[in-house]
Design an enzyme around this catalytic site. Structure first.
Site, PDB file in Angstrom:
ATOM      1  N   HIS A  11       0.692  -1.221  -0.036  1.00 38.07           N
ATOM      2  CA  HIS A  11       0.040  -0.038   0.116  1.00 38.07           C
ATOM      3  C   HIS A  11       0.866   1.280   0.183  1.00 38.07           C
ATOM      4  CE1 HIS A  11      -3.394  -2.285   0.319  1.00 38.07           C
ATOM      5  NE2 HIS A  11      -3.359  -2.780   1.746  1.00 38.07           N
TER       6      HIS A  11
ATOM      7  N   HIS B  24      -6.086  -7.477  -0.220  1.00 38.36           N
ATOM      8  CA  HIS B  24      -6.422  -5.814  -0.522  1.00 38.36           C
ATOM      9  C   HIS B  24      -5.698  -5.406  -1.843  1.00 38.36           C
ATOM     10  CE1 HIS B  24      -6.858  -6.075   4.079  1.00 38.36           C
ATOM     11  NE2 HIS B  24      -7.810  -5.759   3.680  1.00 38.36           N
TER      12      HIS B  24
ATOM     13  N   ASP C 170      -3.996 -12.823   3.626  1.00 44.39           N
ATOM     14  CA  ASP C 170      -5.157 -12.274   4.583  1.00 44.39           C
ATOM     15  C   ASP C 170      -6.564 -12.597   3.700  1.00 44.39           C
ATOM     16  OD1 ASP C 170      -4.072 -10.596   2.610  1.00 44.39           O
ATOM     17  OD2 ASP C 170      -4.267  -8.674   3.812  1.00 44.39           O
TER      18      ASP C 170
ATOM     19  N   ASP D 134      -2.490 -10.652  -2.248  1.00 45.57           N
ATOM     20  CA  ASP D 134      -3.165 -10.029  -0.845  1.00 45.57           C
ATOM     21  C   ASP D 134      -4.633  -9.988  -1.064  1.00 45.57           C
ATOM     22  OD1 ASP D 134      -1.864  -8.384   1.934  1.00 45.57           O
ATOM     23  OD2 ASP D 134      -3.976  -7.779   0.976  1.00 45.57           O
TER      24      ASP D 134
END
Length: 367
Positions: A140, A178, A268, A176
């Site tokens: 991120h 996200h 995740d 991931d």
């Protein structure tokens, strides 16, 4: 047993202290007990432990990581951004509701980035899978902004180090849960780096994550078609990821023909992660890893870097990592899954992937 994969570790990654609060938010006076931030050291300590203690242990050779230098970080991040991070070191700083440094954290951030660079240098030399087992995650982090627990983009600085070493084309696959918005932002106009993100369809979440992760974010200029987003419905599961990887990721990576494949190894998306809702099991992660290993062997002469990203159930994430590492060495998972039980629905998976295919074609993708 002769090791078939290298793993890099540096103790300083445990020095990044994220403290306690309301999960990832600041503490609340309304509570008697605050809980540990999800991105904390126990998750990585357990990941290291299971690789030492599990059946895969004999296949792994362990190496010491290092800190990144300013020059290495500045290949991706801006000088002004690096100064802001260093200025926050003495007293700590909460950059957002989810992303904070405490005094002493900087050593952990530098160790995560530098250990990722050390790992990519190893796979370039050995041409076999190499992993950087690091925290905090990085995908991120944009060139000039931290976000979502991430400060330095470990995958991106490793990719830049590989390019300095002579690699002309790098492919980054991020699974991931996200969207890898920071990696996308940094390479959006760079035709020498292909970025692929499979993620839950969560959209943007504010000024630090302006990108939506949608299919129409394809890159710009000469890099148009160099950023592939695969937003998947909540609860997609193993088969949806398997089908999406086969139908969209493989042909895109093959067309790009990278010399190095990097995996942003977020765990995740599992069934039992507090930050993810994608229902992947150990089997699902193992399958993704085996497919990635096959692509690296086919296209990159075995050059495969794995950088640890998310995974916030401090117990189950370790089991998912073990299954993933076995996939990267080319084998099925040998540990029983201690938790997974949710059924996978083939009809829904195929319908979801077909719908994604239609959306991709509408914005110009062809597979």
């Amino acid at each position: 047993m002769t090791p078939s994969m290298d793993v890099f570790w540096h103790d300083d990654v445990l020095r990044h202290d994220t403290g306690y609060g309301v999960f990832e938010a600041p503490p609340s006076d309304l509570l008697e007990f605050q809980i540990q931030h999800p991105e904390s050291s126990p998750r990585l300590v357990n990941m290291r432990a299971i690789l030492h203690n599990g059946p895969v242990a004999g296949h792994l050779a362990w190496h010491s990581g290092r800190h990144a230098t300013d020059a290495e970080l500045l290949r991706f991040h801006t000088r002004e951004y690096l100064s802001r991070i260093r200025d926050a070191e003495p007293n700590g700083k909460r950059f957002s509701s989810t992303t904070l440094m405490n005094p002493g954290s900087l050593q952990g951030l530098l160790a995560a980035a530098g250990t990722s660079i050390a790992a990519v240098e190893k796979t370039l030399a050995s041409r076999r899978p190499t992993m950087a087992l690091v925290r905090p995650p990085g995908h991120h982090a944009a060139p000039d902004m931290c976000d979502g627990y991430c400060f330095f983009n470990n995958v991106a600085v490793a990719a830049q180090a590989a390019r300095v070493a002579g690699i002309e084309r790098v492919a980054i696959i991020d699974w991931d849960v996200h969207h890898g918005n920071g990696t996308q932002a940094g390479f959006y106009a760079d035709s020498s780096v292909l970025t692929v993100s499979l993620h839950m369809d969560h959209g943007a979440w504010g000024p630090s994550h302006r990108q939506t992760g949608a299919v129409d974010e394809r890159g710009e200029g000469k890099a148009l078609g160099g950023n592939l987003n695969l937003p998947l419905p909540m609860g997609s599961g193993d088969l949806t990821y398997e089908l999406a990887f086969e139908r969209f990721v493989k042909p895109t990576v093959r067309t790009f023909a990278p010399q190095l494949l990097i995996i942003a190894n977020g765990l995740d998306a599992s069934q039992f992660d507090p930050n993810g809702r994608q229902l992947l099991t150990m089997h699902g992660f193992n399958h993704l890893a085996r497919q990635a290993r096959a692509l690296a062997d086919e296209l990159c002469e075995g050059r495969l870097l794995i950088v640890q990203e998310g995974g916030y159930n401090p117990a189950y994430s370790a089991f998912c990592l073990h299954a993933t590492v076995e996939g990267f060495i080319g084998s099925s998972s040998t540990l029983a899954d201690p938790l997974a039980y949710m059924p996978m629905f083939e009809g829904r998976s195929r319908a979801d992937v077909d719908a994604l295919g239609v959306a991709l074609e509408e914005v110009g993708w062809r597979f």
